[in-house]
Design a protein around this motif. Structure first.
Motif, mmCIF file in Angstrom:
data_model
loop_
_atom_site.group_PDB
_atom_site.id
_atom_site.type_symbol
_atom_site.label_atom_id
_atom_site.label_comp_id
_atom_site.label_asym_id
_atom_site.label_seq_id
_atom_site.Cartn_x
_atom_site.Cartn_y
_atom_site.Cartn_z
ATOM 1 N N ARG A 283 51.339 35.969 28.723
ATOM 2 C CA ARG A 283 51.026 35.293 29.989
ATOM 3 C C ARG A 283 49.831 34.364 29.807
ATOM 4 N N PRO A 284 49.952 33.352 28.911
ATOM 5 C CA PRO A 284 48.841 32.423 28.739
ATOM 6 C C PRO A 284 48.492 31.723 30.047
ATOM 7 N N PHE A 285 47.192 31.525 30.255
ATOM 8 C CA PHE A 285 46.614 30.855 31.428
ATOM 9 C C PHE A 285 46.727 31.680 32.704
ATOM 10 N N GLU A 286 47.441 32.785 32.666
ATOM 11 C CA GLU A 286 47.434 33.748 33.773
ATOM 12 C C GLU A 286 46.518 34.928 33.461
ATOM 13 N N LEU A 287 46.393 35.278 32.173
ATOM 14 C CA LEU A 287 45.451 36.292 31.713
ATOM 15 C C LEU A 287 44.206 35.605 31.167
ATOM 16 N N LEU A 288 43.041 36.020 31.628
ATOM 17 C CA LEU A 288 41.761 35.446 31.204
ATOM 18 C C LEU A 288 40.802 36.588 30.932
ATOM 19 N N GLY A 289 39.971 36.477 29.885
ATOM 20 C CA GLY A 289 39.038 37.573 29.658
ATOM 21 C C GLY A 289 38.208 37.424 28.411
ATOM 22 N N ALA A 290 37.391 38.462 28.153
ATOM 23 C CA ALA A 290 36.504 38.484 26.993
ATOM 24 C C ALA A 290 36.000 39.909 26.790
ATOM 25 N N GLU A 291 35.422 40.175 25.614
ATOM 26 C CA GLU A 291 34.792 41.465 25.372
ATOM 27 C C GLU A 291 33.618 41.647 26.333
ATOM 28 N N GLY A 292 33.556 42.780 26.983
ATOM 29 C CA GLY A 292 32.454 43.061 27.896
ATOM 30 C C GLY A 292 32.746 42.754 29.343
ATOM 31 N N VAL A 293 33.861 42.096 29.614
ATOM 32 C CA VAL A 293 34.250 41.828 31.003
ATOM 33 C C VAL A 293 34.981 43.058 31.550
ATOM 34 N N ASP A 294 34.699 43.398 32.803
ATOM 35 C CA ASP A 294 35.330 44.577 33.395
ATOM 36 C C ASP A 294 35.833 44.273 34.802
ATOM 37 N N ARG A 295 36.030 45.318 35.585
ATOM 38 C CA ARG A 295 36.640 45.212 36.919
ATOM 39 C C ARG A 295 35.848 44.344 37.886
ATOM 40 N N HIS A 296 34.558 44.121 37.588
ATOM 41 C CA HIS A 296 33.718 43.387 38.538
ATOM 42 C C HIS A 296 34.160 41.930 38.714
ATOM 43 N N TRP A 297 34.800 41.360 37.683
ATOM 44 C CA TRP A 297 35.225 39.963 37.812
ATOM 45 C C TRP A 297 36.353 39.838 38.840
ATOM 46 N N ALA A 298 37.369 40.675 38.711
ATOM 47 C CA ALA A 298 38.473 40.630 39.681
ATOM 48 C C ALA A 298 37.958 40.894 41.088
ATOM 49 N N ALA A 299 37.040 41.837 41.214
ATOM 50 C CA ALA A 299 36.494 42.155 42.536
ATOM 51 C C ALA A 299 35.761 40.965 43.132
ATOM 52 N N ALA A 300 34.945 40.288 42.318
ATOM 53 C CA ALA A 300 34.193 39.132 42.809
ATOM 54 C C ALA A 300 35.130 37.988 43.197
ATOM 55 N N ALA A 301 36.165 37.769 42.404
ATOM 56 C CA ALA A 301 37.113 36.695 42.712
ATOM 57 C C ALA A 301 37.904 37.003 43.981
ATOM 58 N N ASN A 302 38.320 38.255 44.147
ATOM 59 C CA ASN A 302 39.077 38.626 45.345
ATOM 60 C C ASN A 302 38.238 38.535 46.616
ATOM 61 N N GLU A 303 36.932 38.750 46.499
ATOM 62 C CA GLU A 303 36.056 38.640 47.664
ATOM 63 C C GLU A 303 36.054 37.234 48.259
ATOM 64 N N LEU A 304 36.408 36.241 47.469
ATOM 65 C CA LEU A 304 36.429 34.859 47.955
ATOM 66 C C LEU A 304 37.630 34.584 48.854
ATOM 67 N N ALA A 305 38.623 35.462 48.819
ATOM 68 C CA ALA A 305 39.826 35.312 49.650
ATOM 69 C C ALA A 305 40.438 33.919 49.498
ATOM 70 N N LEU A 306 40.607 33.493 48.263
ATOM 71 C CA LEU A 306 41.212 32.184 48.007
ATOM 72 C C LEU A 306 42.666 32.182 48.474
ATOM 73 N N PRO A 307 43.121 31.098 49.057
ATOM 74 C CA PRO A 307 44.488 31.068 49.592
ATOM 75 C C PRO A 307 45.539 31.198 48.501
ATOM 76 N N GLY A 308 46.508 32.062 48.761
ATOM 77 C CA GLY A 308 47.701 32.119 47.929
ATOM 78 C C GLY A 308 47.589 32.869 46.627
ATOM 79 N N VAL A 309 46.452 33.541 46.354
ATOM 80 C CA VAL A 309 46.292 34.139 45.034
ATOM 81 C C VAL A 309 45.504 35.440 45.113
ATOM 82 N N TRP A 310 45.890 36.384 44.254
ATOM 83 C CA TRP A 310 45.143 37.624 44.066
ATOM 84 C C TRP A 310 44.775 37.739 42.591
ATOM 85 N N PHE A 311 43.761 38.552 42.317
ATOM 86 C CA PHE A 311 43.293 38.754 40.947
ATOM 87 C C PHE A 311 43.313 40.249 40.638
#
Length: 413
Positions: A283-311
């Protein structure tokens, strides 16, 4: 330029998913008669190419709706004199990875000479057209709607070279798979011109290749090339690729589905960072990440309530490219309402939140992000602590100007 003479889903319930499928099926029923530029050219008996030695700029996406390649079809048809093929990045038959091509060879299936156009432009490319002996250069490649996808700049370079070589140029149109509804994102500043952006268009251009060819010819080429565009029939600007009835052929190795194209104009920006953009996964360009990244990124992105997308919090191990063979953390981008989804705004929001939650965030040392976004503005604003709304507001004036220019060259409603 004259026109060619040929001329919501908002919840995650099963019911919503079912409604999406039903709506898509209904759309397909409403638009069963889309015909590509090639289909219309062939239906007309190739009269536009009558008496011409023809060379085709194409790749594996240049197919008919029954999945035959147009080069094979044209080569077998006595009504057209096909004498050469020109391959872009990844090659005519698609054997090369990103940043590669197939070189000069004779195609085993047809015997036709195949010339390599990748990273060639100007007089060097014009000399290839001259050496090939063709009278008319035909372009037929599936684009994905993003400024930094290189095939539209292969189009631009080939138009310029055809003009220098005294050749006619014909563009066979195909759908923009993510619709042609709107131009989105920053506009390239000329001093940042590269092969991922030759001219000042927006990051998601919202045009078809025939429309771009008309714009290039009138606005950016020093001298116009003799241009013909063979338009589609049955395509509307609001149509996504799955309404076309056409098979999807990956235009490049890391563009496996039309859903990839939907997010690409935003999440490709992660090429300019030290995070993986999902190359080496399914799933290139749909999966994004790095060593040391955890659940906090998805949580922060979802808090923005961007239209049409979930993380979704995600863990994966790329088989090549960044973090090859290592299990890393990050997000998976899930578009649940493609009508409302803004890929460029989403890409910016993911950059902003990644920098906020992960102390290891860094731009690529060569500032590749500036080439992708078209200026230093996105990078410097994010480094300065700007939020998503502030970054997006920064390009609105230039985007409005591009949208005004773009309207002149649109061919479809």
């Amino acid at each position: 330029m004259r026109p060619s003479r040929r001329a919501v889903i908002t919840t995650a319930t099963a019911a919503a998913v079912s409604a999406t499928s039903t709506a898509s099926a209904a759309q397909r029923r409403r638009h069963p008669h889309l015909r590509t530029g090639f289909e219309r050219l062939a239906q007309d008996g190739y009269s536009l190419l009558d008496g011409q030695k023809v060379g085709v700029v194409t790749n594996p996406t240049g197919i008919t709706r029954d999945a035959r390649h147009i080069v094979d079809v044209m080569h077998a048809d006595t009504r057209v004199h096909l004498t050469a093929v020109f391959g872009p990045e990844h090659g005519f038959r698609g054997t090369a990875q990103a940043g590669g091509s197939e070189g000069r060879y004779d195609d085993p299936a047809t015997g036709l000479p195949v010339y390599d156009t990748y990273l060639k432009s100007g007089r060097a490319l014009a000399d290839i057209f001259t050496a090939s002996g063709v009278d008319t250069v035909v372009f037929d490649i599936q684009d994905v709607g993003a400024r930094f996808y290189t095939y539209i700049w292969t189009l631009y370079d080939c138009m310029e070279a055809a003009q220098l070589a005294g050749k006619r140029f014909v563009v066979l149109d195909r759908p923009n798979p993510v619709t042609g509804r709107a131009a989105l994102g920053p506009v390239l500043h000329k001093e940042f011109a590269t092969f991922v952006g030759r001219q000042p268009i927006s990051q998601a251009h919202g045009m078809t290749v025939a429309e771009l060819a008309r714009l290039f010819n009138e606005e950016f080429l020093t001298e116009a090339v003799p241009l013909e565009t063979v338009t589609m029939s049955g395509w509307r600007r609001s149509d996504f690729y799955d309404t076309s009835g056409l098979p999807w052929v990956p235009p490049s190795p890391n563009m496996p589905t039309a859903e990839t194209a939907l997010v690409y104009s935003g999440t490709c920006l992660f090429e300019g960072t030290n995070l993986s953009e999902g190359r080496g996964t399914t799933r290139p360009f749909e999966l994004l990440g790095a060593e040391g990244v955890d659940r906090h990124w998805a949580a922060a992105a979802n808090e923005l309530a961007l239209p049409g997308v979930w993380f979704r919090e995600a863990y994966f191990a790329p088989t090549f490219s960044k973090f090859q063979g290592k299990t890393i953390g990050g997000v998976q981008v899930h578009v649940h309402d493609r009508e409302a989804f803004d890929p460029v705004r989403t890409g910016i929001a993911l950059l902003v939140t990644a920098k906020q939650v992960w102390s290891g965030f860094a731009w690529r040392p060569d500032n590749w992000i500036d080439k992708l976004t078209g200026s230093t503005r996105v990078r410097t604003m994010i480094d300065g602590g700007a939020d998503t709304d502030e970054v997006v507001a920064g390009w609105q004036e230039e985007l409005t100007a591009f949208r005004r220019m773009r309207r002149t060259y649109l061919l479809y409603r």
